[in-house]
Design a protein around this motif. Structure first.
Motif, PDB file in Angstrom:
ATOM      1  N   THR A 288      -8.090  81.109 -14.096  1.00  0.00           N
ATOM      2  CA  THR A 288      -8.882  80.371 -15.088  1.00  0.00           C
ATOM      3  C   THR A 288      -8.507  80.872 -16.477  1.00  0.00           C
ATOM      4  O   THR A 288      -8.478  82.086 -16.713  1.00  0.00           O
ATOM      5  CB  THR A 288     -10.388  80.642 -14.860  1.00  0.00           C
ATOM      6  N   TRP A 289      -8.246  79.941 -17.387  1.00  0.00           N
ATOM      7  CA  TRP A 289      -7.808  80.349 -18.736  1.00  0.00           C
ATOM      8  C   TRP A 289      -8.468  79.416 -19.755  1.00  0.00           C
ATOM      9  O   TRP A 289      -8.090  78.253 -19.870  1.00  0.00           O
ATOM     10  CB  TRP A 289      -6.287  80.265 -18.830  1.00  0.00           C
ATOM     11  N   ASP A 290      -9.436  79.917 -20.491  1.00  0.00           N
ATOM     12  CA  ASP A 290     -10.115  79.107 -21.507  1.00  0.00           C
ATOM     13  C   ASP A 290      -9.355  79.156 -22.829  1.00  0.00           C
ATOM     14  O   ASP A 290      -9.285  80.221 -23.462  1.00  0.00           O
ATOM     15  CB  ASP A 290     -11.527  79.650 -21.787  1.00  0.00           C
ATOM     16  N   ALA A 291      -8.800  78.021 -23.242  1.00  0.00           N
ATOM     17  CA  ALA A 291      -8.161  77.998 -24.564  1.00  0.00           C
ATOM     18  C   ALA A 291      -9.214  77.910 -25.663  1.00  0.00           C
ATOM     19  O   ALA A 291      -8.935  78.215 -26.818  1.00  0.00           O
ATOM     20  CB  ALA A 291      -7.191  76.833 -24.652  1.00  0.00           C
ATOM     21  N   HIS A 292     -10.456  77.513 -25.298  1.00  0.00           N
ATOM     22  CA  HIS A 292     -11.501  77.468 -26.331  1.00  0.00           C
ATOM     23  C   HIS A 292     -12.103  78.844 -26.601  1.00  0.00           C
ATOM     24  O   HIS A 292     -13.082  78.972 -27.323  1.00  0.00           O
ATOM     25  CB  HIS A 292     -12.590  76.419 -26.015  1.00  0.00           C
TER      26      HIS A 292
ATOM     27  N   TYR B 141     -14.431  73.359 -28.407  1.00  0.00           N
ATOM     28  CA  TYR B 141     -14.917  73.070 -27.053  1.00  0.00           C
ATOM     29  C   TYR B 141     -14.586  71.624 -26.730  1.00  0.00           C
ATOM     30  O   TYR B 141     -14.740  70.763 -27.591  1.00  0.00           O
ATOM     31  CB  TYR B 141     -16.440  73.248 -26.970  1.00  0.00           C
ATOM     32  N   SER B 142     -14.202  71.227 -25.499  1.00  0.00           N
ATOM     33  CA  SER B 142     -13.952  72.214 -24.481  1.00  0.00           C
ATOM     34  C   SER B 142     -12.510  72.113 -24.045  1.00  0.00           C
ATOM     35  O   SER B 142     -11.941  71.040 -24.038  1.00  0.00           O
ATOM     36  CB  SER B 142     -14.889  71.944 -23.295  1.00  0.00           C
ATOM     37  N   CYS B 143     -11.933  73.258 -23.671  1.00  0.00           N
ATOM     38  CA  CYS B 143     -10.506  73.283 -23.388  1.00  0.00           C
ATOM     39  C   CYS B 143     -10.186  74.465 -22.470  1.00  0.00           C
ATOM     40  O   CYS B 143      -9.879  75.552 -22.925  1.00  0.00           O
ATOM     41  CB  CYS B 143      -9.723  73.385 -24.698  1.00  0.00           C
ATOM     42  N   SER B 144     -10.301  74.222 -21.183  1.00  0.00           N
ATOM     43  CA  SER B 144     -10.038  75.284 -20.215  1.00  0.00           C
ATOM     44  C   SER B 144      -8.957  74.829 -19.247  1.00  0.00           C
ATOM     45  O   SER B 144      -8.949  73.677 -18.820  1.00  0.00           O
ATOM     46  CB  SER B 144     -11.321  75.589 -19.428  1.00  0.00           C
ATOM     47  N   ALA B 145      -8.052  75.727 -18.916  1.00  0.00           N
ATOM     48  CA  ALA B 145      -7.010  75.388 -17.946  1.00  0.00           C
ATOM     49  C   ALA B 145      -7.277  76.104 -16.632  1.00  0.00           C
ATOM     50  O   ALA B 145      -7.589  77.295 -16.626  1.00  0.00           O
ATOM     51  CB  ALA B 145      -5.634  75.772 -18.482  1.00  0.00           C
ATOM     52  N   LEU B 146      -7.173  75.341 -15.554  1.00  0.00           N
ATOM     53  CA  LEU B 146      -7.114  75.951 -14.227  1.00  0.00           C
ATOM     54  C   LEU B 146      -5.656  75.889 -13.798  1.00  0.00           C
ATOM     55  O   LEU B 146      -5.071  74.802 -13.722  1.00  0.00           O
ATOM     56  CB  LEU B 146      -7.990  75.196 -13.224  1.00  0.00           C
ATOM     57  N   LEU B 147      -5.076  77.058 -13.553  1.00  0.00           N
ATOM     58  CA  LEU B 147      -3.658  77.125 -13.192  1.00  0.00           C
ATOM     59  C   LEU B 147      -3.525  77.593 -11.757  1.00  0.00           C
ATOM     60  O   LEU B 147      -4.291  78.452 -11.317  1.00  0.00           O
ATOM     61  CB  LEU B 147      -2.945  78.100 -14.140  1.00  0.00           C
TER      62      LEU B 147
END
Ligand SMILES: *Cc1c(COP(=O)(O)O)cnc(C)c1O
Length: 480
Positions: free
Chosen positions: A295-299, A306-312
């Motif tokens: 899990t990587w939140d760019a926000h 908000y909101s901008c989270s990446a699930l890799l």
């Protein structure tokens, strides 16, 4: 009811005319970001203002748009905490990049549909590229890695756990599955497991060691014990940058145990994954490549709104296994060469969250992002050094991922007194409005926590804040 209904075109034209007259205010709002430093961090609405605002109802006939905008400014946007202020040291809050704003506004205006790939192909490519780029920092192989942008760390981790469950635990065995996390894991991990229907006894919360890290020996012992009892360990969640202390769990050792016992290994890097961008600090997360998902939140640290989270994920097929459902009404807009957004996660209609990050990364370049991460680590060290120069300050957690915990601990006060005392210190500084700082609890101690990831915080901001904390503490002590 209607013979023929025609929407009033005049009314639409009028709406656009009003929007034009709001344009100037929009620019002013963007401009006001430049002077954020001079603004008080938080003036909450008064009791009267809240009462006034609560009286506003839902009109049957539309109102003047400018008036609505003025109302929003008066009650909402000027009465909120400025979390992107350079002296807002609470939570995990950073500056907002003007490029993120630009990307975000453009995305809102053009409103691409991020569910189907073929409805906005190059936006889809942006999402793929941003996921591959972030995944490369986790050491996931280029050919298999993938990911999806979701609303936040909570939903990214929920989605990762769904993928992990489907990969590692047969649905008939769900009642026997066990997940492992530390007592410093974010509440969203427990919440996700609860939402998925796992009972409390299926969630093992391991006490952390003196450095607030997951104890790998305890993890392995718990897995062995549970297996003996016929349970099925299926998931371990480690944290890269805990919310409390910025601590990074021993990812390499946890990865070895996950692979030895066939567990899904998720890393919650909502806050700390951005540290992987720094060539200096990347090696604190050695072993991250052993994880299955991240899990990587760019926000958080990457200056996005908000909101901008990446699930890799290491293997994008694992997301498809979890999320693909093919209804007949989507057949015509499904892509075969690229994966559709709706096949990679739980959402269907969603904004294209990767565009603003793309805008930011293209316009700033990676070099500046590396500097930003290093700068945050450095700023937390300044806090530590400044505290060490002054009497009675005790460091409770050393700087990690730009985060530090400490307390004012003059001799002769009990734990309860110290706890009350330190909460009072933060209350006082927040009332003043110069900086915003709250406490957390570590080993029953109330500690003052500062998270230093705002790109606009200066050395002067930091030293003045520490001076102020010290002055407040001394004054309070004199009254004690
Ligand atoms: C902030 C945070 C979360 C929650 O992320 P949201 O984007 O607020 O949903 C999860 N884990 C960690 C470690 C965090 O710091």
């Amino acid at each position: 009811m209607f013979d023929r209904f025609e929407f009033d075109k005049k009314s639409i034209d009028e709406q656009y005319r009003q929007l034009n007259s709001l344009q100037k205010r929009l620019y002013e709002a963007i401009d006001s970001h430049k002077t954020i430093r001079e603004k008080p961090i938080f003036i909450p609405p008064s009791k009267e203002e809240i009462e006034e605002f609560e009286k506003i109802g839902i009109p049957f006939e539309g109102r003047d748009a400018v008036e609505v905008e003025e109302e929003l400014m008066k009650y909402v946007f000027t009465k909120q905490a400025l979390v992107q202020h350079p002296r807002f040291f609470s939570f995990v809050a950073s500056a907002v990049s003007p490029y993120s704003l630009a990307g975000s506004i453009l995305t809102d205006i053009y409103n691409p549909n991020a569910g189907s790939f073929i409805l906005s192909p190059c936006a889809g490519i942006i999402e793929e590229k941003m996921c591959k780029w972030l995944a490369s920092y986790a050491g996931y192989p280029e050919e298999t890695s993938g990911g999806v942008f979701l609303s936040g760390g909570s939903i990214s981790t929920l989605s990762a756990i769904i993928a992990g469950r489907i990969n590692k635990l047969d649905e008939f065995d769900i009642p026997k599955g066990v997940a492992y996390l530390s007592d410093q894991a974010h509440s969203s991990v427990r919440k996700a497991l609860k939402m998925l229907g796992f009972r409390k006894d299926q969630v093992v919360i391991l006490p952390t060691n003196q450095d607030f890290k997951m104890d790998v020996k305890l993890l392995e012992d718990a897995i062995i014990k549970d297996k003996k009892e016929g349970k099925i360990p299926f998931l371990v969640v480690a944290t890269l940058g805990t919310t409390n202390t910025g601590t990074i769990d021993p990812l390499s050792d946890i990865g070895d145990i996950a692979s030895k016992y066939n567990l899904w290994f998720h890393v919650d890097g909502a806050f700390g994954a951005s540290s992987l961008i720094s060539p200096i600090y990347r090696n604190l997360s050695k072993g991250i490549e052993k994880s299955d998902s991240l899990t990587w939140d760019a926000h958080k640290w990457l200056m996005q709104t908000y909101s901008c989270s990446a699930l890799l994920v290491k293997n994008k097929q694992t997301l498809l296994d979890a999320f693909v459902e093919h209804p007949e009404y989507l057949e015509d807009v499904s892509s075969t060469d690229h994966i559709n957004g709706w096949d990679k996660g739980p959402e269907m209609s969603r904004p294209h969250r990767a565009i603003k990050l793309w805008f930011t990364v293209q316009a700033t370049g990676v070099k500046l992002l590396e500097d930003l991460i290093d700068y945050s680590f450095y700023n937390a060290k300044i806090v530590e050094q400044e505290l060490e120069k002054r009497d009675n300050w005790e460091i409770i957690s050393k700087p990690s991922c730009g985060t530090i915990n400490f307390r004012y601990a003059p001799k002769g006060l009990s734990l309860e007194q110290l706890n009350e005392f330190n909460v009072d210190i933060t209350k006082k500084i927040n009332e003043d409005g110069y900086a915003y700082i709250v406490t957390t609890t570590l080993n029953e101690m109330k500690t003052i926590r500062m998270c230093m990831i705002n790109a606009n915080s200066t050395e002067e901001d930091i030293i003045n804040t520490i001076d102020m904390l010290d002055k407040i503490a001394k004054e309070l002590l004199a009254q004690y």
